[in-house]
Design a protein around this motif. Structure first.
Motif, PDB file in Angstrom:
ATOM      1  N   LEU A  94       0.833  -1.206   0.000  1.00  0.00           N
ATOM      2  CA  LEU A  94       0.000   0.000   0.000  1.00  0.00           C
ATOM      3  C   LEU A  94       0.868   1.257   0.000  1.00  0.00           C
ATOM      4  CD1 LEU A  94      -2.771  -1.048   2.557  1.00  0.00           C
ATOM      5  CD2 LEU A  94      -2.926  -1.003   0.066  1.00  0.00           C
ATOM      6  N   ALA A  98       1.589   4.243  -2.987  1.00  0.00           N
ATOM      7  CA  ALA A  98       1.428   5.685  -2.811  1.00  0.00           C
ATOM      8  C   ALA A  98       2.707   6.419  -3.213  1.00  0.00           C
ATOM      9  CB  ALA A  98       1.072   6.000  -1.363  1.00  0.00           C
ATOM     10  N   SER A 100       5.029   5.418  -5.243  1.00  0.00           N
ATOM     11  CA  SER A 100       5.394   5.243  -6.636  1.00  0.00           C
ATOM     12  C   SER A 100       4.445   5.984  -7.576  1.00  0.00           C
ATOM     13  CB  SER A 100       5.400   3.754  -6.971  1.00  0.00           C
ATOM     14  OG  SER A 100       5.535   3.565  -8.352  1.00  0.00           O
ATOM     15  N   PHE A 102       1.761   8.374  -6.692  1.00  0.00           N
ATOM     16  CA  PHE A 102       1.090   9.612  -6.333  1.00  0.00           C
ATOM     17  C   PHE A 102       2.112  10.679  -5.956  1.00  0.00           C
ATOM     18  CE2 PHE A 102      -1.993   6.314  -5.519  1.00  0.00           C
ATOM     19  CZ  PHE A 102      -3.188   6.852  -5.935  1.00  0.00           C
ATOM     20  N   ASN A 111       9.339  10.024   3.217  1.00  0.00           N
ATOM     21  CA  ASN A 111      10.357   9.165   2.620  1.00  0.00           C
ATOM     22  C   ASN A 111      11.656   9.208   3.423  1.00  0.00           C
ATOM     23  OD1 ASN A 111      12.187   7.971   0.954  1.00  0.00           O
ATOM     24  ND2 ASN A 111      12.050   9.507  -0.670  1.00  0.00           N
ATOM     25  N   VAL A 115      13.521   6.138   5.489  1.00  0.00           N
ATOM     26  CA  VAL A 115      14.910   5.724   5.263  1.00  0.00           C
ATOM     27  C   VAL A 115      15.706   5.765   6.568  1.00  0.00           C
ATOM     28  CG1 VAL A 115      17.056   6.314   4.085  1.00  0.00           C
ATOM     29  CG2 VAL A 115      14.909   6.386   2.838  1.00  0.00           C
ATOM     30  N   ASN A 166       8.141   1.279  -9.338  1.00  0.00           N
ATOM     31  CA  ASN A 166       8.691   2.293 -10.244  1.00  0.00           C
ATOM     32  C   ASN A 166       9.171   1.693 -11.559  1.00  0.00           C
ATOM     33  OD1 ASN A 166       8.183   4.431  -8.609  1.00  0.00           O
ATOM     34  ND2 ASN A 166      10.267   4.596  -7.794  1.00  0.00           N
TER      35      ASN A 166
ATOM     36  N   SER B   4      17.204   5.134  -1.086  1.00  0.00           N
ATOM     37  CA  SER B   4      16.128   6.065  -0.852  1.00  0.00           C
ATOM     38  C   SER B   4      15.007   5.771  -1.827  1.00  0.00           C
ATOM     39  CB  SER B   4      16.639   7.488  -1.012  1.00  0.00           C
ATOM     40  OG  SER B   4      17.293   7.600  -2.235  1.00  0.00           O
ATOM     41  N   VAL B   5      13.815   6.112  -1.434  1.00  0.00           N
ATOM     42  CA  VAL B   5      12.681   5.903  -2.322  1.00  0.00           C
ATOM     43  C   VAL B   5      12.774   6.939  -3.417  1.00  0.00           C
ATOM     44  CG1 VAL B   5      10.198   5.806  -2.463  1.00  0.00           C
ATOM     45  CG2 VAL B   5      11.334   5.157  -0.359  1.00  0.00           C
ATOM     46  N   LYS B   6      12.777   6.474  -4.631  1.00  0.00           N
ATOM     47  CA  LYS B   6      12.895   7.423  -5.717  1.00  0.00           C
ATOM     48  C   LYS B   6      11.517   7.771  -6.264  1.00  0.00           C
ATOM     49  CE  LYS B   6      16.235   4.908  -7.155  1.00  0.00           C
ATOM     50  NZ  LYS B   6      17.076   4.159  -8.045  1.00  0.00           N
ATOM     51  N   ALA B   7      11.407   8.932  -6.799  1.00  0.00           N
ATOM     52  CA  ALA B   7      10.133   9.335  -7.361  1.00  0.00           C
ATOM     53  C   ALA B   7       9.811   8.424  -8.530  1.00  0.00           C
ATOM     54  CB  ALA B   7      10.205  10.773  -7.833  1.00  0.00           C
ATOM     55  N   GLY B   8       8.564   8.278  -8.821  1.00  0.00           N
ATOM     56  CA  GLY B   8       8.146   7.391  -9.895  1.00  0.00           C
ATOM     57  C   GLY B   8       8.611   7.900 -11.230  1.00  0.00           C
ATOM     58  N   PRO B   9       8.370   7.102 -12.272  1.00  0.00           N
ATOM     59  CA  PRO B   9       8.739   7.559 -13.595  1.00  0.00           C
ATOM     60  C   PRO B   9       7.919   8.800 -13.922  1.00  0.00           C
ATOM     61  CG  PRO B   9       7.629   5.400 -13.643  1.00  0.00           C
ATOM     62  CD  PRO B   9       7.671   5.836 -12.240  1.00  0.00           C
ATOM     63  N   GLN B  11       6.478  12.153 -13.716  1.00  0.00           N
ATOM     64  CA  GLN B  11       5.238  12.533 -13.068  1.00  0.00           C
ATOM     65  C   GLN B  11       4.407  13.379 -14.023  1.00  0.00           C
ATOM     66  OE1 GLN B  11       4.577  11.308 -10.280  1.00  0.00           O
ATOM     67  NE2 GLN B  11       6.594  10.530  -9.759  1.00  0.00           N
ATOM     68  N   ARG B  14       2.488  18.728 -12.095  1.00  0.00           N
ATOM     69  CA  ARG B  14       2.014  18.878 -10.734  1.00  0.00           C
ATOM     70  C   ARG B  14       0.861  19.867 -10.651  1.00  0.00           C
ATOM     71  NH1 ARG B  14       5.961  18.934  -5.799  1.00  0.00           N
ATOM     72  NH2 ARG B  14       7.324  17.481  -6.848  1.00  0.00           N
ATOM     73  N   ARG B  29     -11.306  12.983  -4.079  1.00  0.00           N
ATOM     74  CA  ARG B  29     -10.944  11.594  -3.826  1.00  0.00           C
ATOM     75  C   ARG B  29      -9.493  11.315  -4.190  1.00  0.00           C
ATOM     76  NH1 ARG B  29     -13.800   5.940  -5.535  1.00  0.00           N
ATOM     77  NH2 ARG B  29     -11.721   5.084  -5.392  1.00  0.00           N
ATOM     78  N   ARG B  30      -9.103  11.849  -5.326  1.00  0.00           N
ATOM     79  CA  ARG B  30      -7.760  11.608  -5.835  1.00  0.00           C
ATOM     80  C   ARG B  30      -6.704  12.215  -4.902  1.00  0.00           C
ATOM     81  NH1 ARG B  30      -4.522   8.710  -9.304  1.00  0.00           N
ATOM     82  NH2 ARG B  30      -2.775   9.983  -9.978  1.00  0.00           N
ATOM     83  N   GLU B  33      -6.578   9.952  -1.620  1.00  0.00           N
ATOM     84  CA  GLU B  33      -6.139   8.565  -1.834  1.00  0.00           C
ATOM     85  C   GLU B  33      -4.748   8.221  -1.304  1.00  0.00           C
ATOM     86  OE1 GLU B  33      -6.851   7.887  -5.942  1.00  0.00           O
ATOM     87  OE2 GLU B  33      -8.131   6.175  -5.486  1.00  0.00           O
ATOM     88  N   PRO B  34      -3.686   8.984  -1.683  1.00  0.00           N
ATOM     89  CA  PRO B  34      -2.355   8.560  -1.217  1.00  0.00           C
ATOM     90  C   PRO B  34      -2.260   8.470   0.294  1.00  0.00           C
ATOM     91  CG  PRO B  34      -2.283  10.734  -2.242  1.00  0.00           C
ATOM     92  CD  PRO B  34      -3.609  10.148  -2.566  1.00  0.00           C
ATOM     93  N   TYR B  35      -2.994   9.324   0.999  1.00  0.00           N
ATOM     94  CA  TYR B  35      -2.929   9.279   2.467  1.00  0.00           C
ATOM     95  C   TYR B  35      -3.555   8.005   3.009  1.00  0.00           C
ATOM     96  CZ  TYR B  35      -1.485  14.061   1.967  1.00  0.00           C
ATOM     97  OH  TYR B  35      -0.801  15.174   1.602  1.00  0.00           O
ATOM     98  N   TYR B  37      -3.414   5.177   1.518  1.00  0.00           N
ATOM     99  CA  TYR B  37      -2.434   4.111   1.301  1.00  0.00           C
ATOM    100  C   TYR B  37      -1.277   4.161   2.298  1.00  0.00           C
ATOM    101  CZ  TYR B  37      -4.791   2.959  -3.048  1.00  0.00           C
ATOM    102  OH  TYR B  37      -5.717   2.561  -3.956  1.00  0.00           O
ATOM    103  N   VAL B  38      -0.862   5.353   2.669  1.00  0.00           N
ATOM    104  CA  VAL B  38       0.268   5.411   3.613  1.00  0.00           C
ATOM    105  C   VAL B  38      -0.190   5.413   5.063  1.00  0.00           C
ATOM    106  CG1 VAL B  38       1.908   6.529   2.050  1.00  0.00           C
ATOM    107  CG2 VAL B  38       0.458   7.941   3.524  1.00  0.00           C
TER     108      VAL B  38
END
Lengths: 280, 316
Positions: A94, A98, A100, A102, A111, A115, A166, B4-9, B11, B14, B29-30, B33-35, B37-38
């Motif tokens: 989950l 998020a 990846s 959003f 993040n 880490v 990703n 480190s968590v990298k940003a997605g492909p 974006q 913004r 809703r959109r 949503e991310p909240y 999930y985390v």
């Protein structure tokens, strides 16, 4: 650039010799542990030491698997490690989704926290955990171990799952959403099924951490029926006398799950192990 | 073990104050949503990370915590007591030796084994067999490693027998009970158990070095060792720095191995910061002092983590 002829043969012998020395260094202790688990206890420190003794038997193993107290150690370890693995995977999928897919405020700080949380020393958390678990009435329960282990398995799992998602093209989940499905459907129907290799890597790694944990298991449980295998092995030391053969047999039984995982999933295993430090 | 968590492909542009007039705002809703999930992660991190850290800092500033009902504010008294305690500094010294020696030995052994496993001289099957053998120590939990080495290092054990047979020792050596040897013995055990992580990471790194770099160096007339020093080492440097930093963080926190082999003894020659703190709390019930010590360890770890995260960022 490759050496040839006699020089090549010499080099080959040299490398092989080095490998054999290394193998003895790495393997002999393990070999001796296995050999000792088949001995009778008085033969453990017999001089000169022998690999196979007249007392060779599976008695130490039989003693352990027929003793309900010791079987309970294994049951506890499996319950805790499997629960931690399942819960970690769900929560990490989950969160990874998020991270990846959003963009949201607080994404970067969150993040960073995830880490750096990995470096928080267990001993620092141990004292408040002890107080917290007593207050929450979770002291000496499975939940005390499951929840605290997740704090240490989750950050790595999230980082790995984010990285895995990703690598998957966004078009995949966007396509489902065009059909009117929500983002959860996209995650559950599309991303999760194709992420199985990533899930296996993370799952194995998580299971190992939970299976091996010692400090919290020592402090957050008290009664014998809540102890896990690492504590159980220690309890065999100095109960009455040292039952060395039983300790070794229990160690062998205790490393079987990890060994089996390793032999079947070597590729995922090593992937999970080295992913942190090696980047393509 | 982290990146480190990298940003997605790529974006999508913004949304924000700069959004062109007429573009619809992201639906409610959109944005929520991310909240959702985390949320489980954040909940767990708040309850079992943030709250405990605040608690331990609070404990460290009070006296009579946990064991008694009325804590008394003590200010920094607990910290002064810890920082002037020679036992604390003894633990710092032991931890520094234990960690420093382990990290260097892990690196040397890991590099040597990785290079041998990467040789073009041997077949893949041979190398695969040795790789499994070399990785063995990593498959055992610390509890098992501890009993295993107590068996081997026992005064009547097989190691002493071999040393005596080869004439390297003339009496039964008490590896884990001799104050002059115990620290070296536990450090050795830790070296044995920790090198496979380096080996596998470096092996993966070695396999990723482009061959033409070596070919170019060979054309320039570089010898094997010159190529190693000028090509291999610089190429592996990011991996080496990463794993060494992680190893420092985790080795300074090592508890179980010490606890199950020597318990910090004999006397206190193998006392580490972790065992020192644990004993303060759970053997002597000095929870306030233990918390102060735990906070000091925490701050130290966070400083290391800061450099680690910064280094990882620089690599991205």
């Amino acid at each position: 650039m490759e050496p040839r002829g006699a020089r090549r043969v010499l080099l080959k012998i040299g490398v092989l010799a080095g490998l054999v020395v290394g193998a003895v260094f790495a393997g002999f202790p393990v070999f001796w542990m296995a050999a000792s688990s088949f001995k009778a206890n008085p033969e453990i420190f017999e001089l000169p030491p022998r690999v196979v003794t007249p007392g060779f038997s599976f008695d130490a193993y039989t003693t352990i698997v027929t003793d309900p107290v010791k079987v309970r150690f294994f049951v506890n370890s499996y319950v805790v490690a499997l629960s931690v693995t399942a819960l970690t995977l769900v929560v990490a999928v989950l969160a990874g989704y998020a991270f990846s897919r959003f963009e949201f405020p607080f994404k970067r700080p969150l993040n960073m926290v995830i880490v750096s949380v990995q470096a928080v020393p267990p001993i620092t958390l141990l004292i408040p955990y002890f107080g917290l678990m007593v207050t929450l009435k979770l002291y000496n329960t499975y939940w005390a171990l499951i929840l605290t282990y997740m704090v240490f398995t989750l950050p790595y799992a999230i980082i790995m799952m984010t990285g895995y998602f990703n690598t998957l093209p966004r078009e995949l989940d966007e396509a489902v959403k065009v059909d009117g499905a929500g983002s959860f459907t996209a995650l559950w129907r599309i991303l999760v099924p194709i992420s199985v290799p990533g899930l296996v890597s993370v799952g194995i790694y998580t299971f190992m951490i939970a299976w091996n944990e010692y400090l919290f298991a020592l402090t957050l449980t008290r009664t014998e029926d809540m102890r896990t295998v690492p504590i159980g092995i220690q309890l065999l030391m100095g109960q009455h006398s040292y039952e060395w053969n039983e300790m070794m047999a229990m160690s062998i039984l205790g490393c079987i799950p990890v060994l089996v995982l390793f032999l079947f999933f070597q590729r995922f295993f090593i992937g999970g192990m080295t992913a942190g430090s090696v980047k393509a | 073990m982290s990146t480190s968590v990298k940003a997605g492909p790529r974006q999508s542009p913004r949304p924000g104050p700069t959004r062109p007039i007429g573009t619809p705002r992201k639906p409610w809703r959109r944005r929520v949503e991310p909240y959702v999930y985390v949320f489980p992660t954040v909940l767990l991190m708040v309850v079992l990370m943030l709250v405990p850290i605040v608690m331990v800092i609070r404990y460290s500033l009070y006296d009579n915590v946990i064991m008694k009902k009325e804590p008394v504010l003590a200010g920094i008294a607990n910290y002064t007591e810890i920082l002037t305690d020679p036992d604390f500094w003894n633990a710092v010294k032991n931890t520094a030796f234990f960690t420093g020696t382990s990290v260097v030995a892990h690196l040397v052994l890991g590099m040597a084994f990785a290079m041998m496993l990467n040789t073009p001289l041997l077949g893949n099957v041979t190398k695969a067999i040795f790789r499994v053998l070399f990785i063995l120590p990593w498959l055992f939990t610390v509890a098992i490693i501890a009993v295993l080495w107590r068996l081997l290092l026992n005064p009547n054990g097989v190691l002493n027998y071999l040393l005596q047979t080869w004439g390297l020792a003339d009496s039964k050596v008490e590896w884990l009970a001799d104050p002059n040897l115990a620290l070296y013995a536990v450090t050795f055990i830790n070296i044995w158990s920790g090198y496979p992580f380096y080996m596998m990471s470096l092996l993966a790194g070695l396999q990723g070095i482009p061959r033409d770099l070596y070919e170019a160096a060979t054309v320039d007339g570089a010898s094997y060792w010159q190529r190693w020093w000028n090509v291999t080492v610089p190429q592996l440097r990011p991996i080496i720095v990463s794993i060494a930093m992680l190893d420092v963080i985790f080795t300074t926190q090592q508890f179980a191995l010490i606890w199950m082999t020597t318990g910090g003894g004999p006397i206190n020659v193998t006392e580490m910061l972790s065992t020192f703190t644990y004993k303060l709390a759970f053997n002597r019930y000095q929870f306030s002092l233990a918390s102060a010590s735990a906070v000091i360890i925490f701050v130290f770890s966070m400083v290391l983590a800061f450099f680690y995260v910064r280094y990882q960022k620089a690599r991205d």
